[in-house]
Every structure is written in C-alpha cells, then in structure tokens.
Motif scaffolding. Sequence first.
Motif, PDB file in Angstrom:
ATOM      1  N   ASP A  28      -8.096   0.869  -3.041  1.00 26.49           N
ATOM      2  CA  ASP A  28      -8.520   2.275  -3.095  1.00 26.49           C
ATOM      3  C   ASP A  28      -7.735   3.114  -2.099  1.00 26.49           C
ATOM      4  O   ASP A  28      -7.177   4.160  -2.442  1.00 26.49           O
ATOM      5  N   VAL A  29      -7.712   2.630  -0.861  1.00 24.34           N
ATOM      6  CA  VAL A  29      -7.043   3.385   0.207  1.00 24.34           C
ATOM      7  C   VAL A  29      -5.561   3.556  -0.112  1.00 24.34           C
ATOM      8  O   VAL A  29      -5.012   4.664  -0.031  1.00 24.34           O
ATOM      9  N   LEU A  30      -4.909   2.447  -0.507  1.00 18.72           N
ATOM     10  CA  LEU A  30      -3.465   2.509  -0.772  1.00 18.72           C
ATOM     11  C   LEU A  30      -3.160   3.383  -1.982  1.00 18.72           C
ATOM     12  O   LEU A  30      -2.171   4.118  -2.002  1.00 18.72           O
ATOM     13  N   GLN A  31      -4.030   3.318  -2.992  1.00 19.31           N
ATOM     14  CA  GLN A  31      -3.802   4.156  -4.177  1.00 19.31           C
ATOM     15  C   GLN A  31      -3.895   5.634  -3.803  1.00 19.31           C
ATOM     16  O   GLN A  31      -3.119   6.457  -4.283  1.00 19.31           O
ATOM     17  N   ASN A  32      -4.842   5.960  -2.928  1.00 18.21           N
ATOM     18  CA  ASN A  32      -4.956   7.350  -2.482  1.00 18.21           C
ATOM     19  C   ASN A  32      -3.704   7.825  -1.754  1.00 18.21           C
ATOM     20  O   ASN A  32      -3.258   8.959  -1.945  1.00 18.21           O
ATOM     21  N   VAL A  33      -3.155   6.940  -0.917  1.00 19.54           N
ATOM     22  CA  VAL A  33      -1.915   7.284  -0.214  1.00 19.54           C
ATOM     23  C   VAL A  33      -0.803   7.546  -1.228  1.00 19.54           C
ATOM     24  O   VAL A  33      -0.072   8.551  -1.151  1.00 19.54           O
ATOM     25  N   LEU A  34      -0.727   6.656  -2.213  1.00 22.55           N
ATOM     26  CA  LEU A  34       0.307   6.779  -3.246  1.00 22.55           C
ATOM     27  C   LEU A  34       0.153   8.096  -4.008  1.00 22.55           C
ATOM     28  O   LEU A  34       1.127   8.824  -4.226  1.00 22.55           O
ATOM     29  N   LEU A  35      -1.101   8.413  -4.388  1.00 26.89           N
ATOM     30  CA  LEU A  35      -1.344   9.637  -5.151  1.00 26.89           C
ATOM     31  C   LEU A  35      -0.998  10.880  -4.336  1.00 26.89           C
ATOM     32  O   LEU A  35      -0.455  11.848  -4.863  1.00 26.89           O
ATOM     33  N   THR A  36      -1.309  10.822  -3.043  1.00 27.70           N
ATOM     34  CA  THR A  36      -0.959  11.951  -2.170  1.00 27.70           C
ATOM     35  C   THR A  36       0.553  12.133  -2.138  1.00 27.70           C
ATOM     36  O   THR A  36       1.057  13.259  -2.264  1.00 27.70           O
ATOM     37  N   ALA A 108      -2.750  -7.079   3.047  1.00 25.41           N
ATOM     38  CA  ALA A 108      -3.896  -6.686   2.227  1.00 25.41           C
ATOM     39  C   ALA A 108      -5.109  -6.268   3.055  1.00 25.41           C
ATOM     40  O   ALA A 108      -6.011  -5.608   2.552  1.00 25.41           O
ATOM     41  N   ASP A 109      -5.146  -6.651   4.326  1.00 26.16           N
ATOM     42  CA  ASP A 109      -6.342  -6.343   5.118  1.00 26.16           C
ATOM     43  C   ASP A 109      -6.291  -4.948   5.761  1.00 26.16           C
ATOM     44  O   ASP A 109      -7.244  -4.527   6.399  1.00 26.16           O
ATOM     45  N   LEU A 110      -5.154  -4.251   5.571  1.00 27.62           N
ATOM     46  CA  LEU A 110      -4.971  -2.899   6.133  1.00 27.62           C
ATOM     47  C   LEU A 110      -5.231  -2.811   7.637  1.00 27.62           C
ATOM     48  O   LEU A 110      -5.772  -1.827   8.127  1.00 27.62           O
ATOM     49  N   GLN A 111      -4.837  -3.848   8.361  1.00 25.62           N
ATOM     50  CA  GLN A 111      -4.878  -3.759   9.828  1.00 25.62           C
ATOM     51  C   GLN A 111      -3.824  -2.769  10.309  1.00 25.62           C
ATOM     52  O   GLN A 111      -3.916  -2.216  11.388  1.00 25.62           O
ATOM     53  N   ASP A 112      -2.794  -2.625   9.468  1.00 26.71           N
ATOM     54  CA  ASP A 112      -1.734  -1.677   9.801  1.00 26.71           C
ATOM     55  C   ASP A 112      -2.159  -0.305   9.294  1.00 26.71           C
ATOM     56  O   ASP A 112      -2.733  -0.183   8.223  1.00 26.71           O
ATOM     57  N   ASP A 113      -1.872   0.709  10.056  1.00 29.64           N
ATOM     58  CA  ASP A 113      -2.341   2.053   9.753  1.00 29.64           C
ATOM     59  C   ASP A 113      -1.595   2.640   8.553  1.00 29.64           C
ATOM     60  O   ASP A 113      -0.387   2.852   8.615  1.00 29.64           O
ATOM     61  N   VAL A 114      -2.330   2.913   7.476  1.00 32.79           N
ATOM     62  CA  VAL A 114      -1.664   3.416   6.261  1.00 32.79           C
ATOM     63  C   VAL A 114      -1.033   4.793   6.484  1.00 32.79           C
ATOM     64  O   VAL A 114      -0.139   5.189   5.739  1.00 32.79           O
ATOM     65  N   LYS A 115      -1.485   5.525   7.503  1.00 30.16           N
ATOM     66  CA  LYS A 115      -0.883   6.850   7.756  1.00 30.16           C
ATOM     67  C   LYS A 115       0.595   6.723   8.087  1.00 30.16           C
ATOM     68  O   LYS A 115       1.381   7.640   7.830  1.00 30.16           O
ATOM     69  N   ALA A 116       0.969   5.574   8.644  1.00 35.37           N
ATOM     70  CA  ALA A 116       2.378   5.352   8.965  1.00 35.37           C
ATOM     71  C   ALA A 116       3.241   5.366   7.701  1.00 35.37           C
ATOM     72  O   ALA A 116       4.447   5.604   7.773  1.00 35.37           O
TER      73      ALA A 116
END
Length: 320
Positions: A28-36, A108-116
Amino acid sequence: MLTTNKKNRLIIVVPAYNEEEALGKSLDVLQNVLLTLIKQQKVSNESKLVVVNDGSKDKTWQIIEDASKQSDYISGINFSRNFGHQNAIIGGLTASRPYGDVFITIDADLQDDVKAIYEMVDNYLDGYDVVYGARNDRETDSRFKRWTADTFYKLMNKIGVELVPESADFRLTSGRVVDELLDYPEQNLFLRGILPSIGFPSTVVYYKRKERELGESKYPLRKMLALAWDGITSFSIAPMHLVLFMGILTTFVSFVMLFYTAIQYLNGHVIQGWSSLMVSIWFIGGIQLIALSIIGEYIGKVFKETKKRPRFIIQDNLLK
Ligand code: UDP
Ligand code: MG
C-alpha cells in the motif's frame, strides 16, 4: 530537469521472504509513493512494483498474486525455492529489466524510509545513475547489530574494498547500470561491493532507518555472518594472505628450532635423530602451508567461476 515521463518507467523491486505480516501494508505504502511520482509526472504511468517471492513458506506469494490482480501497478515473480536476499534482488532486476528504465530496490519490511525514494528519483532526473540510500541514524537497530555493521565496514575498508558507508541494498540504479550489473556473473553476490566498482555518476541520499514493525528479521546472525564472509571472500584475498603469513611465521619458527636444537646437540643433551626430526617437521610444515595457500588461491578462484550455476530459478512470472 527532465520530465520525459514516457521513458522513465520506474520499477521498484521488493525481495520478500516470509513477509506475510508486513507485505500488505508495505505494498500500500509503496504503491502510494509510485502513484504520487506518476502524478508529479516524474516517472511513467507504466511504472510498477515487482515483488520477488524468495521461496517463502507462508502466504507471501498469495498476497502478491492477489495484489497484482487488484492493481496494474503491482506485479511479481515467484522463485522455485529460497535463494537468498542478494539473489532475489538480482532475479527481480533481471526479470523486470525489459519493463523499466530506472530501478529502486527496497526491503519488504519498509525499515528504510520511503520518502527517500522521492529524493532518489529527483537525483536520477538530475542525471545520476546510482543513488545510494545511507542510514544516518541507526538508533533503532540493536547495539550488537550496529557494532557488527561498523566493524564490518571498517574491516572491508582496511582490506581495500570500496563501500559506501552505512549503505545497504536500498538504492536506485539506472537501466544502463543494471545492464552492467547483470554482466557480473558472480555466484557469491555482494551487491553493495559490486555497485561502487561499476562506476557512473553516483550520489547518496541519507535517511533514518526505522525499526521493523511487522514480522521478524529474516537475517539471523548466521545469515549476517555468511553475507559478511561472502563480502570479504569475493572481493579480497586477505584470508589467503593470512595463511601465507602463518606459513612464513612457521618457517621462521623452524629456524629458531634449528638454532635451539643445535645448542642442545652441542651440549650433548639429545637423543640421536631428535634434532633433525624437530627441524624438518617445522621447516617442511611451514613450506607446505605457504605452497598450499598459493595453490588454494588459484583453485578457489577457478572453483567459483566454473560451476556457473543459476543464481535463481523463476517458477512463476506475473510480469507482462
Ligand atoms: N529476504 C529475502 N530472502 C532471504 C532473506 C531475506 O528475500 O533469504 C528479504 C526480506 O524479506 C526483506 C529483506 O530481504 O525484504 C531484508 O531482510 P530483513 O528485513 O529481515 O533483514 P534486516 O533488516 O533484519 O537486516
Ligand atoms: Mg529489515
């Protein structure tokens, strides 16, 4: 700034091993980043998440299949068994290369900040081919993990392997760098060592590493040590030099023994034959260690290269 969005198909490669707890939310989180990013016209509308199921024993693959049915932006590949994190990344890049122009790998665990990811894409659009994600804060990792990681980076530096400090496998690579990377046939993959050796313009984006929220680490101490050992042995022959050093030391001891037994012999303290035996044992032992280490160095190199086994086997591929 380039915004030729027809060309910039971004593929986010996500290796996943027994991630049923974390994956749903991460997608969900990654898809939102992609869509943005698509909305901002920084990447093409054909961009995708490609999840690599690395032989999970739980429902990971089912989650990927379901998500790919629901969203055009999610796809996946399924390995025939567990091949390990590094091979999962290579497998994901290999399979998705024809569908993308720029690639980001993230756990896959999103320990890394997706904002980067936004910053990475901006750097890519500014002309960088490789953007390393580096942690500027590891407070959330255990003290032991921090200490082992620190020691490892220092050791690697000492033996002459160039690494980007505090960077792991969260990074952006352009298509042409992926092409070069896929030409590296090594079996003992240590991507964070290979990438800097490829060259091309690169930069670093800093982020704060978070704690794993869902599921547990798939990197127990055993796997961590194995990765570190691969890093050392596939980039350096320092361990062989250690054996060589031991050989030289042993040979040196044989000379000391020669001296010592000679004195004993002259003082008449010895049984017949003891002196020559002692000296030969140490001397021949030393010479043998040196010789073995040199031969071993060549055999080790040939051994690694000749097997040419596949680094991963794809059982199902949802990419189209
Ligand atoms: N992983 C994998 N294959 C493995 C082990 C791990 O694909 O054999 C994946 C895992 O699902 C995760 C990433 O590699 O996406 C990093 O693993 P993890 O987060 O458990 O490592 P840590 O952050 O604890 O070092
Ligand atoms: Mg993790």
